[in-house]
Design a protein around this motif. Structure first.
Motif, PDB file in Angstrom:
ATOM      1  N   LEU A 127       0.910  -1.318  -0.038  1.00 30.70           N
ATOM      2  CA  LEU A 127       0.142   0.012  -0.069  1.00 30.70           C
ATOM      3  C   LEU A 127       0.764   1.338  -0.004  1.00 30.70           C
ATOM      4  N   GLU A 149      -8.394  -3.908   8.271  1.00 33.97           N
ATOM      5  CA  GLU A 149      -8.678  -4.671   7.137  1.00 33.97           C
ATOM      6  C   GLU A 149      -8.045  -4.497   5.743  1.00 33.97           C
ATOM      7  N   PRO A 150      -8.095  -3.220   5.357  1.00 29.16           N
ATOM      8  CA  PRO A 150      -7.330  -2.961   4.160  1.00 29.16           C
ATOM      9  C   PRO A 150      -5.665  -3.441   4.064  1.00 29.16           C
ATOM     10  N   LEU A 151      -5.253  -3.373   5.214  1.00 29.22           N
ATOM     11  CA  LEU A 151      -3.870  -3.764   5.469  1.00 29.22           C
ATOM     12  C   LEU A 151      -3.596  -5.286   5.311  1.00 29.22           C
ATOM     13  N   ARG A 152      -4.834  -6.064   5.928  1.00 28.45           N
ATOM     14  CA  ARG A 152      -4.685  -7.475   5.951  1.00 28.45           C
ATOM     15  C   ARG A 152      -4.905  -7.816   4.522  1.00 28.45           C
ATOM     16  N   ALA A 153      -5.498  -7.304   3.922  1.00 27.94           N
ATOM     17  CA  ALA A 153      -5.917  -7.751   2.503  1.00 27.94           C
ATOM     18  C   ALA A 153      -4.612  -7.368   1.804  1.00 27.94           C
ATOM     19  N   ALA A 154      -4.016  -6.151   1.777  1.00 28.48           N
ATOM     20  CA  ALA A 154      -2.520  -6.144   1.163  1.00 28.48           C
ATOM     21  C   ALA A 154      -1.601  -7.027   1.456  1.00 28.48           C
ATOM     22  N   GLY A 226       0.861   2.097   3.846  1.00 27.47           N
ATOM     23  CA  GLY A 226      -0.105   2.334   4.738  1.00 27.47           C
ATOM     24  C   GLY A 226      -0.197   3.389   5.764  1.00 27.47           C
TER      25      GLY A 226
END
Length: 283
Positions: A127, A149-154, A226
């Motif tokens: 990110l 959650e966005p960090l987990r996805a990345a 991120g």
């Protein structure tokens, strides 16, 4: 029998007097302080072996305030608490964040700083750096999970490096270990070396350390990934650690730290080493 009773009564009275007598506080003239000497810019080892950094400058201010001679020794972080409890030194100082778990082991001074953390990765991967305010997270696990959650996805399927035994280790284990490989290191410097070498995809650490790493020309290929994350999720702030029995020594440092916060010394040192004011809102 009366003699025996009288003797027993006398011994009991002496015991009660002894238990009621106040414990004499230690006359602290010299204090040994352990630091890692490898957590830049909090503490670092300069060419020639001399220690430097924010915390070193802080100690050079605090000890004269207390009229105490302070001796600094180097100790790896992963054995620091054990060494303190074993009596190898009197104070531990290594950007140590106050947490409920650590309070079970040691006593903490008043906090002298409050920082945030972030992921760092190779430029252009994962990110981009999030601009704007630090993402402040509390202690509710569900709320934290939703926020990251966005960090987990990345980072799904990636390898994350983290220094072992830090407040950040627990955060990574709780929120990323189920979707990524987590590799622990004995020191943050080793984590960054493996990141540069491509052996891990991202590292998670204190933003003050990351800023120091990114400022070096040889690390120009690395960048924030991120948002910066802070708040009570990482504890109450950075403080010195003491044996619980040494409440008198902790009290001396508390007074000195609060005085250095009140007169602006801590802010001045923070701006010098971190280029930002990391002093806590309340001492």
């Amino acid at each position: 029998m009366k003699t025996s009773q009288l003797l027993s009564a006398s011994l009991l009275a002496l015991g009660l007097l002894a238990s009621a007598a106040p414990v004499q506080a230690k006359d602290w003239k010299t204090v040994t302080i352990a630091t890692e000497g490898a957590y830049e810019p909090w503490n670092l080892t300069l060419p020639g072996g001399k220690l430097g950094g924010f915390e070193i400058d802080m100690i050079e201010d605090l000890c004269p305030r207390m009229k105490i001679t302070c001796k600094l020794v180097v100790q790896n972080w992963d054995g620091m608490i054990a060494g303190l409890k074993a009596g190898k030194y009197d104070v531990m100082m290594d950007s140590i964040v106050i947490t409920d778990e650590r309070k079970k082991e040691v006593a903490f001074s008043a906090p002298y700083a409050s920082t945030s953390a972030s992921f760092v990765a190779a430029s252009g991967k994962l990110l981009p750096e999030a601009k704007g305010d630090t993402l402040k997270l509390g202690t509710d696990a569900k709320t934290v999970r939703a926020a990251v959650e966005p960090l987990r996805a990345a980072l799904k399927g990636k390898t994350i490096g983290i220094a072992s035994g830090t407040v950040y280790t627990k955060f990574i284990d709780e929120h990323f270990k189920d979707i990524a490989t987590v590799r622990e290191y004995s020191a943050s410097a080793d984590t960054m070396l493996d990141l540069k070498a491509g052996r891990i995809d991202a590292a998670f650490d204190d933003v003050t350390l990351i800023n120091s790493i990114l400022a070096k020309p040889e690390n120009k290929g690395l960048a924030y990934s991120g948002p910066k994350i802070g708040g009570l999720v990482f504890g109450e702030g950075e403080a010195l650690g003491f044996r619980k029995a040494d409440a008198d020594l902790k009290a001396l440092f508390d007074v000195a730290i609060k005085a250095a916060l009140a007169d602006g010394t801590m802010k001045k040192l923070s701006l010098k080493w971190f280029k930002t004011d990391l002093t806590p809102a309340t001492p």
